[in-house]
Motif scaffolding. Structure first.
Motif, PDB file in Angstrom:
ATOM      1  N   VAL A   1     -69.586  19.883  10.768  1.00 39.36           N
ATOM      2  CA  VAL A   1     -68.246  20.381  11.064  1.00 39.36           C
ATOM      3  C   VAL A   1     -67.350  19.160  11.211  1.00 39.36           C
ATOM      4  N   TYR A   2     -66.275  19.109  10.440  1.00 40.55           N
ATOM      5  CA  TYR A   2     -65.365  17.977  10.508  1.00 40.55           C
ATOM      6  C   TYR A   2     -64.222  18.295  11.468  1.00 40.55           C
ATOM      7  N   LEU A   3     -63.912  17.348  12.326  1.00 41.85           N
ATOM      8  CA  LEU A   3     -62.810  17.459  13.269  1.00 41.85           C
ATOM      9  C   LEU A   3     -61.725  16.474  12.867  1.00 41.85           C
ATOM     10  N   GLY A   4     -60.488  16.829  13.138  1.00 40.58           N
ATOM     11  CA  GLY A   4     -59.380  15.935  12.840  1.00 40.58           C
ATOM     12  C   GLY A   4     -58.512  15.708  14.059  1.00 40.58           C
ATOM     13  N   LEU A   5     -57.881  14.541  14.103  1.00 40.99           N
ATOM     14  CA  LEU A   5     -56.972  14.171  15.183  1.00 40.99           C
ATOM     15  C   LEU A   5     -55.771  13.496  14.541  1.00 40.99           C
ATOM     16  N   ALA A   6     -54.575  14.027  14.778  1.00 41.34           N
ATOM     17  CA  ALA A   6     -53.392  13.497  14.103  1.00 41.34           C
ATOM     18  C   ALA A   6     -52.188  13.548  15.031  1.00 41.34           C
ATOM     19  N   MET A   7     -51.214  12.694  14.739  1.00 41.85           N
ATOM     20  CA  MET A   7     -49.973  12.658  15.513  1.00 41.85           C
ATOM     21  C   MET A   7     -48.840  13.264  14.692  1.00 41.85           C
ATOM     22  N   THR A   8     -47.775  13.619  15.361  1.00 42.60           N
ATOM     23  CA  THR A   8     -46.595  14.140  14.680  1.00 42.60           C
ATOM     24  C   THR A   8     -45.824  12.985  14.037  1.00 42.60           C
ATOM     25  N   ALA A   9     -44.787  13.331  13.295  1.00 41.28           N
ATOM     26  CA  ALA A   9     -43.981  12.310  12.633  1.00 41.28           C
ATOM     27  C   ALA A   9     -43.343  11.355  13.624  1.00 41.28           C
ATOM     28  N   ASP A  10     -43.061  11.818  14.849  1.00 44.18           N
ATOM     29  CA  ASP A  10     -42.477  10.935  15.863  1.00 44.18           C
ATOM     30  C   ASP A  10     -43.511  10.384  16.836  1.00 44.18           C
ATOM     31  N   GLY A  11     -44.795  10.428  16.452  1.00 44.79           N
ATOM     32  CA  GLY A  11     -45.822   9.722  17.205  1.00 44.79           C
ATOM     33  C   GLY A  11     -46.402  10.441  18.398  1.00 44.79           C
ATOM     34  N   LEU A  12     -46.198  11.747  18.502  1.00 41.14           N
ATOM     35  CA  LEU A  12     -46.733  12.495  19.640  1.00 41.14           C
ATOM     36  C   LEU A  12     -48.056  13.155  19.276  1.00 41.14           C
ATOM     37  N   LEU A  13     -48.921  13.271  20.254  1.00 41.72           N
ATOM     38  CA  LEU A  13     -50.227  13.900  20.073  1.00 41.72           C
ATOM     39  C   LEU A  13     -50.519  14.773  21.278  1.00 41.72           C
ATOM     40  N   LYS A  14     -50.687  16.072  21.043  1.00 36.32           N
ATOM     41  CA  LYS A  14     -51.108  16.995  22.106  1.00 36.32           C
ATOM     42  C   LYS A  14     -52.414  17.628  21.667  1.00 36.32           C
ATOM     43  N   LEU A  15     -53.499  17.104  22.203  1.00 38.89           N
ATOM     44  CA  LEU A  15     -54.817  17.599  21.847  1.00 38.89           C
ATOM     45  C   LEU A  15     -54.994  19.014  22.383  1.00 38.89           C
ATOM     46  N   LYS A  16     -55.661  19.871  21.600  1.00 39.33           N
ATOM     47  CA  LYS A  16     -55.900  21.256  21.980  1.00 39.33           C
ATOM     48  C   LYS A  16     -57.408  21.478  22.114  1.00 39.33           C
ATOM     49  N   PRO A  17     -57.973  21.189  23.283  1.00 41.42           N
ATOM     50  CA  PRO A  17     -59.427  21.355  23.438  1.00 41.42           C
ATOM     51  C   PRO A  17     -59.872  22.794  23.275  1.00 41.42           C
ATOM     52  N   GLN A  18     -58.943  23.749  23.434  1.00 42.57           N
ATOM     53  CA  GLN A  18     -59.307  25.148  23.259  1.00 42.57           C
ATOM     54  C   GLN A  18     -59.743  25.453  21.833  1.00 42.57           C
ATOM     55  N   ASN A  19     -59.363  24.609  20.865  1.00 44.19           N
ATOM     56  CA  ASN A  19     -59.788  24.859  19.489  1.00 44.19           C
ATOM     57  C   ASN A  19     -61.306  24.800  19.350  1.00 44.19           C
ATOM     58  N   LEU A  20     -61.953  24.011  20.213  1.00 47.86           N
ATOM     59  CA  LEU A  20     -63.413  23.934  20.181  1.00 47.86           C
ATOM     60  C   LEU A  20     -64.058  25.121  20.884  1.00 47.86           C
ATOM     61  N   LEU A  21     -63.269  25.920  21.557  1.00 44.85           N
ATOM     62  CA  LEU A  21     -63.789  27.142  22.166  1.00 44.85           C
ATOM     63  C   LEU A  21     -63.704  28.319  21.206  1.00 44.85           C
ATOM     64  N   LEU A  22     -62.740  28.264  20.310  1.00 42.45           N
ATOM     65  CA  LEU A  22     -62.443  29.424  19.475  1.00 42.45           C
ATOM     66  C   LEU A  22     -62.972  29.301  18.050  1.00 42.45           C
ATOM     67  N   ASN A  23     -63.101  28.075  17.528  1.00 46.84           N
ATOM     68  CA  ASN A  23     -63.225  27.909  16.079  1.00 46.84           C
ATOM     69  C   ASN A  23     -64.518  27.267  15.605  1.00 46.84           C
ATOM     70  N   LEU A  24     -65.496  27.079  16.465  1.00 41.40           N
ATOM     71  CA  LEU A  24     -66.772  26.532  15.996  1.00 41.40           C
ATOM     72  C   LEU A  24     -67.633  27.642  15.401  1.00 41.40           C
ATOM     73  N   PRO A  25     -68.435  27.321  14.372  1.00 40.85           N
ATOM     74  CA  PRO A  25     -69.291  28.345  13.717  1.00 40.85           C
ATOM     75  C   PRO A  25     -70.574  28.584  14.502  1.00 40.85           C
ATOM     76  N   LEU A  26     -70.442  29.270  15.616  1.00 34.09           N
ATOM     77  CA  LEU A  26     -71.574  29.504  16.514  1.00 34.09           C
ATOM     78  C   LEU A  26     -72.361  30.737  16.094  1.00 34.09           C
ATOM     79  N   ALA A  27     -73.680  30.638  16.200  1.00 29.93           N
ATOM     80  CA  ALA A  27     -74.521  31.806  15.902  1.00 29.93           C
ATOM     81  C   ALA A  27     -74.311  32.904  16.925  1.00 29.93           C
ATOM     82  N   ARG A  28     -74.073  32.503  18.180  1.00 33.60           N
ATOM     83  CA  ARG A  28     -73.862  33.476  19.265  1.00 33.60           C
ATOM     84  C   ARG A  28     -72.616  33.061  20.034  1.00 33.60           C
ATOM     85  N   PRO A  29     -71.454  33.460  19.527  1.00 33.67           N
ATOM     86  CA  PRO A  29     -70.210  33.089  20.222  1.00 33.67           C
ATOM     87  C   PRO A  29     -70.209  33.564  21.666  1.00 33.67           C
ATOM     88  N   VAL A  30     -69.678  32.737  22.530  1.00 33.10           N
ATOM     89  CA  VAL A  30     -69.629  33.073  23.955  1.00 33.10           C
ATOM     90  C   VAL A  30     -68.524  34.100  24.190  1.00 33.10           C
TER      91      VAL A  30
END
Length: 360
Positions: free
Chosen positions: A331-360
């Motif tokens: 699974v490839y993860l990406g981390l990027a900034m906006t055009a004006d250099g801001l970065l707001k990481l969304k850790p919830q994406n790892l709760l919702l979007n991983l290909p789990l055999a048994r989603p929690v």
């Protein structure tokens, strides 16, 4: 595992939580009293009698039910709105049974009604427990990215990530607060206030700086050098021996294990060329859109690709924890900034979007 020392980042309330099932965190009455003492809810001189009465009652019994009429009696609209938001959040956490269950539920519900500040404070409290007794300053600083927006800059070939609120405040006030702002508006020249790049020489000072409210004025080095830019063949070469990206990867491993109960390994990639790319997760809005475009073969402008801070490869320790159709694939993860250099990481994406055999 012991709780993080109470003096560290105490305003997020991590020391007012207890572990329940699965090690997930349940609030005590002290946790809710801490929220009631926050500036958004604390009494001020102008507070009306109805607000004072409700505040005193909640301080005595923080989980008691509140009738709509009690809020309707507030004279100040903002105070009424703030209390409604808090009570909605409190009731959701109580009903869910833990901070983790409530946090995940907020995002699974779709339209999020919880203020971003509330979500960040919850993530901060969870991070304190994930890293309890952890002596590595780089892990703690990388973990700030899960709940504090970053401002990313490139200086002399180094990619540096600093707390955006702190950097903006220093830029506006010279680090002297409202007095500094007024002086700068009047044309005064203020001495430059330096933030520090986390290194071996100041790691102990960083750890000590977390006492009380916590200071967020240490910069994390996220340096990569982009050598090649192809839709499915991005080459990223790490140039720093003490990598904030590696520290972030460890924090994200702990985050996934805590929520999903599965072990994963995450590592920054020096080179990704995978013609059978099957799954990706953006760790922020920018990288999500960028990876989606690359995945379907859309052309991406070089300027936009340069906003990519890092790619990561996530692999499941036990392939049986993955969905059968992608089992064994990275699974490839990406981390990027906006055009004006801001970065707001969304850790919830790892709760919702991983290909789990048994989603929690």
């Amino acid at each position: 595992m012991a709780n993080a020392p109470a003096s560290f980042w105490s305003t997020c309330g991590h020391d007012q939580l207890v572990r329940g099932d699965r090690g997930w965190l349940r609030p005590t009455d002290g946790y809710w009293r801490l929220w009631l003492a926050r500036p958004e809810l604390a009494l001020v001189e102008e507070s009306c009698e109805a607000e004072r009465a409700l505040h005193a009652s909640l301080m005595a019994s923080p989980t008691r039910a509140v009738a709509a009429a009690e809020l309707d009696a507030f004279e100040d609209d903002d105070a009424r709105a703030n209390h409604r938001l808090f009570l909605g959040f409190r009731d959701a956490v109580i009903e869910a049974g833990s901070l983790e269950a409530a946090y995940a539920g907020f995002f699974r519900a779709g339209a999020i009604q919880i203020p971003p500040l509330f979500l960040d404070l919850v993530a901060q409290a969870m991070v304190c427990h994930l890293l309890a007794d952890e002596p590595d300053a780089w892990l703690w600083r990388a973990a700030e990215m899960l709940f504090r927006r970053q401002r990313v800059s490139v200086q002399d070939g180094r990619v540096l990530s600093g707390d955006s609120e702190v950097l903006d405040m220093l830029n506006e006030t010279g680090g002297l607060g409202e007095v500094g702002r007024l002086l700068m508006q009047g044309g005064a020249s203020l001495p430059a206030t330096q933030v520090e790049v986390l290194g071996d020489d100041n790691a102990a000072r960083y750890l000590n700086s977390r006492a009380g409210q916590g200071r967020f004025n240490f910069v994390l080095d996220l340096t990569h050098e982009i050598q090649n830019e192809l839709p499915h063949g991005l080459t990223l070469t790490m140039t720093r021996s003490r990598s904030g990206l590696k520290a972030l990867a460890v924090v994200l491993e702990k985050w996934v294990q805590h929520f999903h109960g599965v072990d994963v390994k995450i590592q920054p990639e020096a080179r990704v060329e995978d013609p059978s790319w099957r799954w990706h997760v953006g760790l922020d809005v920018e990288s999500t859109a960028l990876l989606n475009d690359l995945y379907v073969g859309h052309e991406v402008e070089p300027e936009r690709q340069r906003r990519l801070i890092s790619l990561f490869r996530l692999s499941f320790v036990d392939p049986q924890d993955m969905r059968a159709d992608v089992r064994g694939k990275p699974v490839y993860l990406g981390l990027a900034m906006t055009a004006d250099g801001l970065l707001k990481l969304k850790p919830q994406n790892l709760l919702l979007n991983l290909p789990l055999a048994r989603p929690v």
